[in-house]
Design an enzyme around this catalytic site. Sequence first.
Site, PDB file in Angstrom:
ATOM      1  CB  THR A   1      -6.307  12.397   2.963  1.00  0.00           C
ATOM      2  OG1 THR A   1      -6.407  11.021   3.358  1.00  0.00           O
ATOM      3  CG2 THR A   1      -4.834  12.767   2.814  1.00  0.00           C
TER       4      THR A   1
ATOM      5  CG  ASN B   1      -6.826   5.212  -0.696  1.00  0.00           C
ATOM      6  OD1 ASN B   1      -5.833   4.666  -0.217  1.00  0.00           O
ATOM      7  ND2 ASN B   1      -7.609   6.017   0.006  1.00  0.00           N
TER       8      ASN B   1
ATOM      9  N   GLY C   1       1.825  -1.332   8.272  1.00  0.00           N
ATOM     10  CA  GLY C   1       1.311  -0.088   8.825  1.00  0.00           C
ATOM     11  C   GLY C   1       1.522  -0.039  10.322  1.00  0.00           C
ATOM     12  CB  ALA C   2       0.598   2.516  12.799  1.00  0.00           C
ATOM     13  CG  PHE C   3      -2.758   0.520  14.481  1.00  0.00           C
ATOM     14  CD1 PHE C   3      -2.364   0.573  15.811  1.00  0.00           C
ATOM     15  CD2 PHE C   3      -3.030   1.706  13.822  1.00  0.00           C
ATOM     16  CE1 PHE C   3      -2.257   1.791  16.471  1.00  0.00           C
ATOM     17  CE2 PHE C   3      -2.926   2.933  14.471  1.00  0.00           C
ATOM     18  CZ  PHE C   3      -2.531   2.976  15.802  1.00  0.00           C
ATOM     19  CB  SER C   4      -2.767  -4.147  10.155  1.00  0.00           C
ATOM     20  OG  SER C   4      -2.816  -3.180   9.119  1.00  0.00           O
ATOM     21  CD  GLU C   5       3.208  -8.288   9.304  1.00  0.00           C
ATOM     22  OE1 GLU C   5       4.177  -7.504   9.344  1.00  0.00           O
ATOM     23  OE2 GLU C   5       3.299  -9.502   9.542  1.00  0.00           O
ATOM     24  CB  VAL C   6      -0.918  -6.285   3.519  1.00  0.00           C
ATOM     25  CG1 VAL C   6      -1.497  -7.127   2.379  1.00  0.00           C
ATOM     26  CG2 VAL C   6      -1.995  -5.356   4.078  1.00  0.00           C
TER      27      VAL C   6
ATOM     28  CE  LYS D   1      -5.684  -3.623   7.495  1.00  0.00           C
ATOM     29  NZ  LYS D   1      -6.592  -2.496   7.244  1.00  0.00           N
TER      30      LYS D   1
ATOM     31  CG  LEU E   1       2.275  -8.033  -0.403  1.00  0.00           C
ATOM     32  CD1 LEU E   1       0.941  -8.322  -1.075  1.00  0.00           C
ATOM     33  CD2 LEU E   1       3.410  -8.126  -1.393  1.00  0.00           C
TER      34      LEU E   1
ATOM     35  CG  ASP F   1      -7.776   3.071   2.816  1.00  0.00           C
ATOM     36  OD1 ASP F   1      -8.622   2.847   3.708  1.00  0.00           O
ATOM     37  OD2 ASP F   1      -6.706   3.643   3.040  1.00  0.00           O
TER      38      ASP F   1
ATOM     39  CG  ASP G   1      -9.043   8.569   3.004  1.00  0.00           C
ATOM     40  OD1 ASP G   1      -8.701   9.751   2.755  1.00  0.00           O
ATOM     41  OD2 ASP G   1      -8.266   7.716   3.460  1.00  0.00           O
TER      42      ASP G   1
ATOM     43  CE  LYS H   1      -5.384   8.412   1.230  1.00  0.00           C
ATOM     44  NZ  LYS H   1      -4.839   8.825   2.535  1.00  0.00           N
TER      45      LYS H   1
END
Length: 365
Positions: free
Chosen positions: A160, A125, A8-13, A28, A5, A141, A120, A122
């Site tokens: 952000t 999110n 990201g740079a350090f993980s995936e969902v 995650k 789904l 988030d 954060d 925005k």
Amino acid sequence: FLIVLFRGAFSEVVLAEEKCTQKLVAIKCIPKKALEGKENSIENEIAVLRKIKHPNIVALEDIFESKSRLYLVMQLVSGGELFDRIVEKGFYTEKDASKLIQQILDAVKYLHDMGIVHRDLKPENLLYYSLDEDSKIMISDFGLSKIEGSGSVMSTACGTPGYVAPEVLAQKPYSKAVDCWSIGVIAYILLCGYPPFYDENDAKLFEQILKAEYEFDSPYWDDISDSAKDFIQHLMEKDPNKRYTCEQALQHPWIAGDTALDKNIHESVSAQIKKNFAKSKWKQAFNATVVVRHMRKLQLGTSQDLPSQLTPTSPCHGELLVSIDDSTGSHCGSCEFCCTQKSQEVTEQNSLSLCSHRCHQSNRV
């Protein structure tokens, strides 16, 4: 391969199904190597999430750990992203925006009452719970969230660009008021489709924010009520001591009264959203809304509305993280067998025997 789904740079969902209930969830998957030196950060995030249980906040339902990975089992939300829904609408008014902001204020007031600062907030999110027309909005988030300690002072510059409060950029001690500023920025965007502060040069952008320099430009704000502008001005107040709290904002007539206009502003707002918030990174991951729709057609879902950890809505969006409730489950040290990346995958039959959640293969969609 698995239905991812978000990556990201350090993980995936990834999309998964709870075996005993067939409930769809998002897991995650975080390699522990990626957490080296950041242990305090993930511990803080989990500590925050364990405290939270609110209808407008995406819930973390369980946590699993293996030798090499950490797994956060999260509520799946399938209603799509905030900007998507606005653009797709044929009719959109101040009242629609007011109802959205009211839900956000209610959730953030809950966080503040718990001593938690999101830090954060925005549009990226904010996710819709379901595909229903009247679906509630959900906050996700909590990677930068912070629990206020007794006597502790927050001073870390984070957030952000474009949504961060002046006092954060000024490197001054700050409080929960930073979230209220961000809600003001979100309200501004919801009524015109573009951000109050923008410059290609970060230094100039920060200078605008530090001075709280923003305008209600014509013609985009000509049909917006004075009450809406007054509401925004009280939240985007440079002095955090004079800035509205969530409680005060909830009592403003634009939220609690009937001053939000019914006039259709969809054409102008949607045009500006499409112009100012590009989807350049959306194709990097599955849109969970589409995934769930396909699964419904194949009768692999449940009868309930299914939520969604979605893809980013702008190039500056970071890694997807979610909020949580304090529910627990049967912990399984072998979860990595069904949640690891391609090179570490095993057959579904083996994964079913080892884990309480079944990760869906892409060929099912």
